[in-house]
Motif scaffolding. Structure first.
Motif, PDB file in Angstrom:
ATOM      1  N   GLU A   5       7.800  -6.132   3.495  1.00 56.24           N
ATOM      2  CA  GLU A   5       7.094  -5.183   2.641  1.00 56.24           C
ATOM      3  C   GLU A   5       6.171  -5.914   1.676  1.00 56.24           C
ATOM      4  O   GLU A   5       5.085  -5.432   1.349  1.00 56.24           O
ATOM      5  CB  GLU A   5       8.095  -4.318   1.876  1.00 56.24           C
ATOM      6  N   GLN A 109      -1.360   9.643  -7.642  1.00 56.35           N
ATOM      7  CA  GLN A 109      -0.256   8.867  -7.060  1.00 56.35           C
ATOM      8  C   GLN A 109      -0.044   9.291  -5.612  1.00 56.35           C
ATOM      9  O   GLN A 109      -0.097  10.470  -5.283  1.00 56.35           O
ATOM     10  CB  GLN A 109       1.027   9.100  -7.856  1.00 56.35           C
ATOM     11  N   ARG A 111       2.827   8.175  -2.582  1.00 56.04           N
ATOM     12  CA  ARG A 111       4.001   7.357  -2.265  1.00 56.04           C
ATOM     13  C   ARG A 111       4.269   7.318  -0.765  1.00 56.04           C
ATOM     14  O   ARG A 111       5.367   6.993  -0.342  1.00 56.04           O
ATOM     15  CB  ARG A 111       5.230   7.891  -3.010  1.00 56.04           C
ATOM     16  N   HIS A 113       4.137   5.558   2.688  1.00 50.49           N
ATOM     17  CA  HIS A 113       4.028   4.171   3.132  1.00 50.49           C
ATOM     18  C   HIS A 113       3.191   4.017   4.400  1.00 50.49           C
ATOM     19  O   HIS A 113       2.752   2.917   4.725  1.00 50.49           O
ATOM     20  CB  HIS A 113       5.419   3.579   3.395  1.00 50.49           C
ATOM     21  N   ASP A 138       0.310   0.202 -10.793  1.00 51.24           N
ATOM     22  CA  ASP A 138       1.425  -0.470 -10.139  1.00 51.24           C
ATOM     23  C   ASP A 138       0.883  -1.403  -9.056  1.00 51.24           C
ATOM     24  O   ASP A 138      -0.323  -1.627  -8.959  1.00 51.24           O
ATOM     25  CB  ASP A 138       2.451   0.520  -9.590  1.00 51.24           C
ATOM     26  N   GLY A 140       0.908  -1.099  -5.812  1.00 55.77           N
ATOM     27  CA  GLY A 140       0.534  -0.501  -4.537  1.00 55.77           C
ATOM     28  C   GLY A 140      -0.872  -0.891  -4.123  1.00 55.77           C
ATOM     29  O   GLY A 140      -1.618  -1.530  -4.865  1.00 55.77           O
ATOM     30  N   CYS A 142      -4.722   0.040  -3.000  1.00 50.72           N
ATOM     31  CA  CYS A 142      -5.689   1.109  -3.219  1.00 50.72           C
ATOM     32  C   CYS A 142      -7.108   0.611  -2.990  1.00 50.72           C
ATOM     33  O   CYS A 142      -7.366  -0.599  -2.939  1.00 50.72           O
ATOM     34  CB  CYS A 142      -5.544   1.711  -4.611  1.00 50.72           C
ATOM     35  N   SER A 184      -4.711  -6.052  -8.769  1.00 48.21           N
ATOM     36  CA  SER A 184      -3.390  -5.431  -8.680  1.00 48.21           C
ATOM     37  C   SER A 184      -3.035  -4.845 -10.038  1.00 48.21           C
ATOM     38  O   SER A 184      -3.917  -4.599 -10.875  1.00 48.21           O
ATOM     39  CB  SER A 184      -2.352  -6.463  -8.228  1.00 48.21           C
ATOM     40  N   LYS A 242      -2.274   3.990  -0.991  1.00 47.98           N
ATOM     41  CA  LYS A 242      -1.126   3.895  -0.093  1.00 47.98           C
ATOM     42  C   LYS A 242       0.026   3.316  -0.894  1.00 47.98           C
ATOM     43  O   LYS A 242       0.014   2.155  -1.274  1.00 47.98           O
ATOM     44  CB  LYS A 242      -1.433   3.030   1.130  1.00 47.98           C
ATOM     45  N   ASN A 243       1.002   4.178  -1.180  1.00 45.98           N
ATOM     46  CA  ASN A 243       2.147   3.801  -2.009  1.00 45.98           C
ATOM     47  C   ASN A 243       1.668   3.183  -3.321  1.00 45.98           C
ATOM     48  O   ASN A 243       2.082   2.097  -3.708  1.00 45.98           O
ATOM     49  CB  ASN A 243       3.063   2.825  -1.275  1.00 45.98           C
ATOM     50  N   ALA A 244       0.788   3.892  -4.007  1.00 44.26           N
ATOM     51  CA  ALA A 244       0.174   3.345  -5.216  1.00 44.26           C
ATOM     52  C   ALA A 244      -0.034   4.443  -6.261  1.00 44.26           C
ATOM     53  O   ALA A 244      -0.024   5.637  -5.951  1.00 44.26           O
ATOM     54  CB  ALA A 244      -1.163   2.687  -4.886  1.00 44.26           C
TER      55      ALA A 244
END
Length: 508
Positions: A5, A109, A111, A113, A138, A140, A142, A184, A242-244
């Motif tokens: 991951e 947001q 979440r 994956h 966070d 994730g 983007c 990030s 994506k998960n961000a």
């Protein structure tokens, strides 16, 4: 967070890896997977059994799946005129199904994956110089930038969107190229757009650039305004996640951007979103002179109509049937837990059923793996199309470079030049003249991962290391002739001297 991951691998593929008892990536996988996911050309030298097959199969499955399922995000805006009348903010309507927007409409947001989801702002602009600031909340993944109202919400995957991703890649028309720096959690990205008008509509330009933490990264895109089309003249602030989680508060300011003449998007009015009547007339007249979409190809036409028959996005070449079968097996395993529609793949090797192969190719595929001879034959006969290829992979590339250069170049040249192809070379060595020559012909600024080195020992030789206590064990010295002189340092010279003295005493 699992080790895979951390490399950016989606959770569904990690579940498949758990079934395969792949709990930690090998060195070649650790190096190659993030680079391939990032979009660049990669050349790899790694030993047999190092996990190199997984190093390219795994990211290819992920990228192809995400590309094929772009349409899971809303392809066309659900823009609301009523929503556009208020202050500029994130839209609660023009967003993907997996995107949540807070009550203040400043934070988005996602979440999920497996796929990218996007969101746009409630207002766009089509003249002047504008900016907005995005804050990464966070770790994730983007992309931020600008897109037209009719663009895919997965920013940068069509010709109506322009994105800059946290992996340090810019994206437009599904082409991913290095740009700027990675970013990030805690970083701010200022997204700027400038519409440069001209009396000759064909010379009007749209320029898009970015700042990272107020540091200039340069122009990312400079495209003819006419390339957007009359219905896409306005560009909206946009992001894909994506998960961000990302904050786009249009009250945030950039002193650097304002010093360059850019205005904050919070000042944009409804009038700024509408092109002038003269501009629309110029665009309409230009499009009336054309015979349709100059970029429209048979593959694009099929996708536009929603037909099932799609050309493959990835082509993996192997020098032997057994290796091709191994690749196909791993692709199947990685695909196990992907949400539907799952990927369609085909193994092309000698001795296969020609009718079944043709039927599979006609119905549409995502990934093709096989031997060079079988693939060349189907391409020459027109059964296999390379119009949509995004990944061109040569495993055991040194074998192809030495004996099959003509066929390799034939296939590569069949891929349309408009495609941004990722070329991946996996070889026993990267230092032979043949491999260097091949890389120069089919790769663009590749990243080298050399886990063997220029002076590597052939795979047929094996190393054995035995630890010795030089003071206690001098048995090896008993076979050393007295006349032999070694160029040793002081410590080892003393050990050798002691050994020779003991050797003389034992003879007495």
């Amino acid at each position: 967070m699992s080790a895979f991951e951390e490399l950016g691998v989606m959770q569904e593929i990690i579940s498949a890896l758990d079934d395969m008892e792949w709990h930690l990536p090998t060195p070649v996988q650790t190096e190659a997977i993030p680079l391939i996911l990032g979009g660049g050309d990669v050349s790899v030298a790694a030993a047999t059994g190092s996990g190199k097959t997984g190093a390219f199969c795994l990211p290819i499955v992920q990228v192809v799946y995400e590309t094929r399922n772009t349409n899971l995000s809303k392809p066309v805006s659900s823009y609301s005129k009523e929503e556009g009348k208020g202050p500029v903010r994130l839209s609660t309507i023009d967003r993907g199904r997996q995107v949540a927007v807070n009550a203040d409409r400043t934070i988005a947001q996602c979440r999920h994956h497996a796929i990218w989801e996007g969101v746009r702002a409630t207002r766009g602009v089509c003249s002047g110089k504008w900016y907005y600031v995005a804050y990464m909340k966070d770790e994730g993944i983007c992309r931020v930038g600008w897109s037209s109202r009719n663009a895919q919400l997965n920013l940068g995957t069509d010709f109506r969107g322009f994105g800059y991703g946290g992996t340090g890649m810019k994206s437009h028309g599904a082409k991913f190229d290095p740009y700027g720096e990675k970013y990030s959690i805690g970083d701010t990205i200022c997204c700027m757009v400038e519409f440069i008008e001209h009396a000759n509509i064909n010379q009007a330009i749209v320029e898009i650039s970015f700042l990272k933490n107020e540091e200039e990264l340069g122009t990312a895109f400079s495209v003819p305004w006419t390339s957007l089309g009359v219905e896409n003249l306005s560009l909206f602030p946009a992001a894909a996640l994506k998960n961000a989680e990302i904050e786009i508060n249009f009250l945030m300011e950039s002193k650097n951007a304002e010093s360059m003449g850019f205005r904050p998007m919070r000042e944009a009015t409804e009038a700024d979103c509408k092109p002038s009547e003269d501009m629309r007339n110029l665009f309409t007249a230009r499009e009336a002179d054309e015979d349709g979409d100059v970029d429209m190809t048979p593959a694009k036409a099929r996708e536009k109509k929603g037909e099932k028959g799609k050309a493959p996005l990835a082509l993996i070449l192997e020098p032997a049937r057994e290796l091709a079968a191994q690749v196909n097996e791993e692709l199947t395993k990685f695909n196990k837990y992907l949400p539907p529609p799952s990927l369609r793949q085909l193994l092309l090797i000698g001795g296969g059923n020609p009718k079944a192969q043709k039927a599979s190719l006609k119905s549409g595929l995502d990934i093709v793996a096989g031997t060079l001879g079988s693939i060349v034959r189907l391409v020459k006969t027109g059964v296999l199309s390379l119009d949509a290829i995004r990944f061109f992979v040569l495993d055991e590339a040194d074998t192809f470079a030495e004996d099959n250069m003509r066929d390799i170049m034939f296939l590569y040249q069949k891929i349309p030049s408009r495609n941004r192809v990722q070329t991946l070379l996996f070889s026993a060595t990267l230092h032979s003249p043949e491999i260097k020559g091949l890389a120069e012909k089919i790769q663009s600024f590749p990243t080298w991962i050399d886990l063997k080195g220029k002076q590597s020992v052939p795979d047929q030789l094996h190393h054995t290391m035995v630890r010795l206590d030089a003071d206690a064990d001098i048995s090896l010295l008993e076979t050393v002739p007295d006349y032999l002189e070694w160029p040793l340092d002081q410590v080892h010279q003393e050990v050798l001297s002691k050994g020779k003295k003991r050797k003389k005493k034992s003879r007495c």
